[in-house]
Every structure is written in structure tokens, then in C-alpha cells.
Design an enzyme around this catalytic site. Sequence first.
Site, PDB file in Angstrom:
ATOM      1  N   LYS A   1       0.809  -1.216   0.000  1.00 41.59           N
ATOM      2  CA  LYS A   1       0.000   0.000   0.000  1.00 41.59           C
ATOM      3  C   LYS A   1       0.845   1.270   0.000  1.00 41.59           C
ATOM      4  CE  LYS A   1      -3.373  -0.642  -0.565  1.00 41.59           C
ATOM      5  NZ  LYS A   1      -3.783  -0.997  -1.961  1.00 41.59           N
TER       6      LYS A   1
ATOM      7  N   HIS B   1       6.916  -7.127  -2.358  1.00 44.17           N
ATOM      8  CA  HIS B   1       6.872  -6.517  -1.025  1.00 44.17           C
ATOM      9  C   HIS B   1       7.857  -7.213  -0.086  1.00 44.17           C
ATOM     10  CE1 HIS B   1       3.502  -4.307  -2.466  1.00 44.17           C
ATOM     11  NE2 HIS B   1       2.650  -5.299  -2.438  1.00 44.17           N
TER      12      HIS B   1
ATOM     13  N   SER C   1      -4.602   3.035   4.250  1.00 44.96           N
ATOM     14  CA  SER C   1      -4.804   2.340   2.976  1.00 44.96           C
ATOM     15  C   SER C   1      -4.844   0.831   3.179  1.00 44.96           C
ATOM     16  CB  SER C   1      -3.678   2.714   2.001  1.00 44.96           C
ATOM     17  OG  SER C   1      -3.892   2.145   0.730  1.00 44.96           O
TER      18      SER C   1
END
Length: 295
Positions: A52, A109, A139
Site C-alpha cells: 500500500k 513486497h 490504505s
Amino acid sequence: MATATERYNKLLHQSPRYTVNGLWYPGSAERHEKIREFPIRSDDITVACYPKSGTHWVERILHFVTSDEDLDNVKHYPSIPMEVSPPNLPKTSLDLLEESPSPRVISTHLPFELCPREIQEGKSKIILVIRNPKDVAVSHFYFHKKIKSIGSFTDFAWQDFFEVFFSPDTLPYGSWFSHTKKWLQHRNDPNLLLVKFEDLKTDLTNGVSRIAEFLGRPVSGNRAAAIAAKCQFDNMKKEGESEDREVDNIGISVFMRKGQVGDWKSHFTVAQNEMFDEVYQREMGDTDLAIQFET
């Protein structure tokens, strides 16, 4: 009554997970071994960031920068982090990457030490994207409510998720703080460019030019401005909604909400903000990372 963290953990047991040093990641041990040995091409571009933080935004910029086509003809594709393979896709993200033409845009990620070995050895360019953690938390909260594959979080209130966000061994990929500090150890590597979400919001044209220059594909001022116009958040979200309908709702709009700087102010209580600031100073005070928390 179970705490928010306990309820979160119970929901996460519904999805495949793999644990390394007490932190969990999507997938399995076998899959992560494949990631470690995944062959990297010299012209690959890896977008690395905590979830995010603007992955799809930067990817869209890269699609334009790496193409010589007229901007209206540049093709985009919904990207999936290399460690994630949604069950409704016929192929894994690694399979799709292997079949993709160069230059490939790879997203992840994962922390640096779990990335493919050849990425760690400097074989490809890396765009490290960092976003202020207050907006990341908000988010993250709304994203969890959208994605059903990791459980139903519809009954989670903001207060619940705020508690989870501070539990370092609960969220996938660990805490924002530890994840970011690990990547910052490589901020001066010659093949890595640090890009801040907030800087892109302030001057996207300059951000496009900076990324293009780093990749050795400089663009004219006019083309940089045209790419920036194409990559404005509202335009991307509108285009993504149309694209999603064509690919069974797997697309960029699923991952986009507001794209604002400072949206956290409409969610954080005074007490939460004070607590967050205290933790941020303790964890990040010695990193000299300048983060913009509001416009």
C-alpha cells in the site's frame, strides 16, 4: 473476548503462509525457494515497497517510460507481487514473469534478503518506493476490507486495525518500520533509486524524469509532462475500472482508493497520532529519512 490481533491471526490462517524468522509471507516454503533462484534479466526493473505504498502507480509510470510507443498505445497489465499467486489465476506470478517480454517490471513486497539472489547481487535496477506510514496504515485498512482471499475483515473497525498495525509479527511482511529500515540499508546501492510517494504527488513530472534518467532512458520535458498527465491518480483509477471489467475484476482499481497525502488525519484520533509519532521517532529517528506526513 479475543483481541483484534488474535482475530486477525485467526482470519489469516485461511490463506497459505510461510514463516521466516517469526514473520509470515504469502505462499509456501517451496515457492520462496523458487523466488530465491528465479532468473533475473539484466534489463529487469524491480519495484520494491511495503504494501500500500504506491506499487501500481510507479509500475504505470514504468510502462510509459520503457515504451517507445505513442502514449495512447502503451499497454498496461495488472501486476501481482512475485511472491503472490491468487487462486483465481491459471498461472502463478512467476510463470507470467517468465513469459513476459523485456524489459520486465517485477513487483515485490519482500525484504531485500528474501528477494531473488540475482537481484541482491545487483543484476537489475530497483525502484524503492516509500510512503508515509500513517497513510499506509489507513490504505492497508481499506484494502483488507476489499480482498476476500485473506478472510473477511468487514467487521474490523479502524481501532482494531490500528492495534494490528503495531503488532510487528502479525501483519504480512512484518512492520512498516522494520521493513523500511532493512531496505534503507541499501539506499546508496548504485542500482537502487529511492522514490517517495509524497514527492510524486508534489511534482509528478519531475518524478517521471528522475525515474527515466535512472533507467538510462531519459525523456524530453514534454514527454515527461504527458506521462505525468496519464499517471494522475484519478485518470489511472478511471482507466483501471474499465480494464478490471475485462479481466474478471483483477486489476489496478482494486488496489487504488484515494491516493492522497494526509488522509490519515480523518482516521487517527489525537491519542493514536501521539502514539504513532512516539513509535516513529523511536524506530526511525536515526535513519535521516525525511517523510512528509501531510500537504
